[in-house]
Motif scaffolding. Structure first.
Motif, PDB file in Angstrom:
ATOM      1  N   GLU A 271       1.439   7.586   2.786  1.00 22.51           N
ATOM      2  CA  GLU A 271       0.841   8.896   2.593  1.00 22.51           C
ATOM      3  C   GLU A 271       1.788   9.775   1.787  1.00 22.51           C
ATOM      4  O   GLU A 271       2.971   9.924   2.104  1.00 22.51           O
ATOM      5  CB  GLU A 271       0.567   9.541   3.949  1.00 22.51           C
ATOM      6  N   ALA A 272       1.294  10.331   0.719  1.00 25.46           N
ATOM      7  CA  ALA A 272       2.134  11.160  -0.144  1.00 25.46           C
ATOM      8  C   ALA A 272       2.550  12.424   0.590  1.00 25.46           C
ATOM      9  O   ALA A 272       1.777  13.019   1.340  1.00 25.46           O
ATOM     10  CB  ALA A 272       1.376  11.510  -1.424  1.00 25.46           C
TER      11      ALA A 272
ATOM     12  N   PRO B  78       8.898  10.343  -6.473  1.00 25.63           N
ATOM     13  CA  PRO B  78       7.653  10.062  -7.192  1.00 25.63           C
ATOM     14  C   PRO B  78       6.532  10.945  -6.650  1.00 25.63           C
ATOM     15  O   PRO B  78       6.534  11.311  -5.471  1.00 25.63           O
ATOM     16  CB  PRO B  78       7.395   8.584  -6.888  1.00 25.63           C
ATOM     17  N   ASP B  79       5.592  11.288  -7.496  1.00 23.49           N
ATOM     18  CA  ASP B  79       4.506  12.162  -7.067  1.00 23.49           C
ATOM     19  C   ASP B  79       3.698  11.562  -5.922  1.00 23.49           C
ATOM     20  O   ASP B  79       3.187  12.284  -5.069  1.00 23.49           O
ATOM     21  CB  ASP B  79       3.568  12.459  -8.243  1.00 23.49           C
ATOM     22  N   ASP B  80       3.554  10.216  -5.897  1.00 21.45           N
ATOM     23  CA  ASP B  80       2.738   9.596  -4.855  1.00 21.45           C
ATOM     24  C   ASP B  80       3.521   9.292  -3.582  1.00 21.45           C
ATOM     25  O   ASP B  80       2.968   8.790  -2.601  1.00 21.45           O
ATOM     26  CB  ASP B  80       2.069   8.317  -5.370  1.00 21.45           C
ATOM     27  N   GLY B  81       4.822   9.574  -3.565  1.00 20.27           N
ATOM     28  CA  GLY B  81       5.614   9.343  -2.358  1.00 20.27           C
ATOM     29  C   GLY B  81       5.797   7.898  -1.981  1.00 20.27           C
ATOM     30  O   GLY B  81       6.177   7.597  -0.852  1.00 20.27           O
ATOM     31  N   ASP B  82       5.564   6.974  -2.911  1.00 27.91           N
ATOM     32  CA  ASP B  82       5.630   5.538  -2.611  1.00 27.91           C
ATOM     33  C   ASP B  82       7.052   5.017  -2.833  1.00 27.91           C
ATOM     34  O   ASP B  82       7.496   4.889  -3.973  1.00 27.91           O
ATOM     35  CB  ASP B  82       4.638   4.786  -3.499  1.00 27.91           C
TER      36      ASP B  82
ATOM     37  N   GLU C 152       0.836  -1.177   0.000  1.00 25.49           N
ATOM     38  CA  GLU C 152       0.000   0.000   0.000  1.00 25.49           C
ATOM     39  C   GLU C 152       0.881   1.239   0.000  1.00 25.49           C
ATOM     40  O   GLU C 152       1.814   1.350   0.789  1.00 25.49           O
ATOM     41  CB  GLU C 152      -0.893   0.021   1.245  1.00 25.49           C
ATOM     42  N   PRO C 153       0.628   2.196  -0.907  1.00 28.16           N
ATOM     43  CA  PRO C 153       1.466   3.391  -0.955  1.00 28.16           C
ATOM     44  C   PRO C 153       1.343   4.187   0.329  1.00 28.16           C
ATOM     45  O   PRO C 153       0.257   4.331   0.878  1.00 28.16           O
ATOM     46  CB  PRO C 153       0.902   4.168  -2.150  1.00 28.16           C
TER      47      PRO C 153
ATOM     48  N   GLY D  35       6.249  -0.193  -4.849  1.00 26.99           N
ATOM     49  CA  GLY D  35       6.230   1.086  -5.548  1.00 26.99           C
ATOM     50  C   GLY D  35       7.384   1.214  -6.522  1.00 26.99           C
ATOM     51  O   GLY D  35       7.211   1.663  -7.667  1.00 26.99           O
TER      52      GLY D  35
ATOM     53  N   GLY E 247       3.246  11.106 -13.294  1.00 26.86           N
ATOM     54  CA  GLY E 247       3.586  11.013 -11.882  1.00 26.86           C
ATOM     55  C   GLY E 247       4.979  10.504 -11.592  1.00 26.86           C
ATOM     56  O   GLY E 247       5.316  10.229 -10.445  1.00 26.86           O
TER      57      GLY E 247
END
Length: 342
Positions: free
Chosen positions: A8-9, A94-98, A5-6, A103, A36
């Motif tokens: 929190e960005a 990465p834009d999603d912070g994963d 699960e990614p 990821g 992204g």
């Protein structure tokens, strides 16, 4: 936090590096922009057209520079590219912070799908070995062979020398470490990293050491350096706790690609005792053990790793050739001519 699960960005300011990225003789750099995701790609144009593609994935704290020597040694066999994973080298976060293993694996898959270069000879070191194992398991269509150099696969009892790296995964430890080492300059930090990752740091010449210090300083100047390092370390630790189909050892069993495993007897981060387990887990694997190598055998002994990869590629080419002849009905005749039998 589950590696599936990614996290929190987080919005982290991305600024241009204060110093240019080093490009070795014969190498090229380009930028791959995906939704992204922005990746820096280091390549060495092949010496002949039509060579099969290869992709190299670095480990925790590394960059595409880790593969320069090996890519040069294989330039007559593969069309090689090495990426800077998100948040490392010259690639922004990465834009999603994963930063989980999953990821990072998604980033590799998206790059390969976007470049339409697969299947590739996929190569990974340390954390990159865990990432490429997951890629090979979930997208076998993208992987022709898999080479793992000291892969970071789960160990029930990690070596004591590996514990400080694992501690980076604990929230707050990175800030504590940076305060404790605020007086360390880039030269001392580089020396400490080499003491941990090389079997014999004395093999690094003065010029290469100076270049490594300059690259370390360049990365220290990036505002997201420690965050990317800590959260990726957390991703590695999290991947060790996953069970069922998400277990890296379970996924290793699913890898279909012929696999080369490379381990160093002086590795302080991945125990040599894991070599036999890995060799028994990956189907159709072969094992290269280097007595004097540490954690980054492709940098310490690139000739030996290149030689083992050449043997793997030769065997795969020969097998695929035999399968192709069999499909087309051209099995060897009594005279060895390979003529089709009527």
């Amino acid at each position: 936090m589950s590696a599936t699960e990614p996290p929190e960005a987080r919005v982290i300011a991305t600024v241009p590096p204060g110093r240019p990225v080093r490009v070795g003789a014969g190498e090229e750099l380009r930028t791959a922009r995906l939704p992204g995701l922005t990746l820096t790609v280091r390549s060495r144009p092949p010496i002949a057209p039509g060579l099969p593609p290869a992709l190299f994935i670095h480990g925790l704290g590394g960059s595409s520079l880790n593969w320069s020597a090996l890519m040069e040694g294989l330039a007559d066999r593969v069309d090689g590219e090495a990426i800077d994973l998100p948040g490392f080298g010259d690639s922004p976060p990465p834009d999603d912070g994963d930063y989980s293993i999953t990821g990072h694996a998604r980033a590799v898959i998206r790059f390969l799908d976007g470049a339409d270069r697969g299947p590739v000879h996929l190569v990974g070191n340390s954390m990159g070995g865990a990432i490429t194992t997951r890629v090979a398991a979930v997208r076998p269509d993208l992987v022709r062979t898999l080479t793992l150099v000291s892969p970071a696969l789960p160990e029930l009892r990690p070596q004591r020398s590996a514990l400080p790296t694992g501690l980076l995964a604990i929230p707050g430890v990175t800030r504590l470490f940076t305060r404790m080492t605020r007086d360390w300059d880039a030269e001392r930090r580089t020396r400490e990293v080499m003491m941990l990752t090389y079997g014999d740091p004395g093999r690094v010449g003065p010029e290469d050491f100076t270049l490594a210090v300059e690259e370390f300083q360049r990365r220290l100047d990036l505002p997201y350096f420690w965050d990317a390092l800590a959260r990726s370390a957390r991703g590695v630790v999290d991947s060790y706790t996953l069970g069922g189909q998400h277990s890296l050892w379970r996924q290793a069993e699913r890898v279909l690609a012929p696999t080369l495993l490379v381990y160093g007897m002086r590795d302080q981060l991945v125990s040599i005792r894991m070599a036999q387990r890995a060799n028994a887990t990956f189907r159709g694997s072969r094992l290269l053990t280097l007595l004097d190598a540490g954690h980054v055998a492709m940098m310490e002994y690139p000739e030996a790793v290149a030689r083992a990869m050449r043997e793997l590629l030769d065997d795969v080419d020969g097998r695929e050739g035999r399968e192709s002849r069999a499909v087309h009905g051209a099995e060897p005749g009594a005279d060895g001519s390979g003529a089709a039998r009527g």
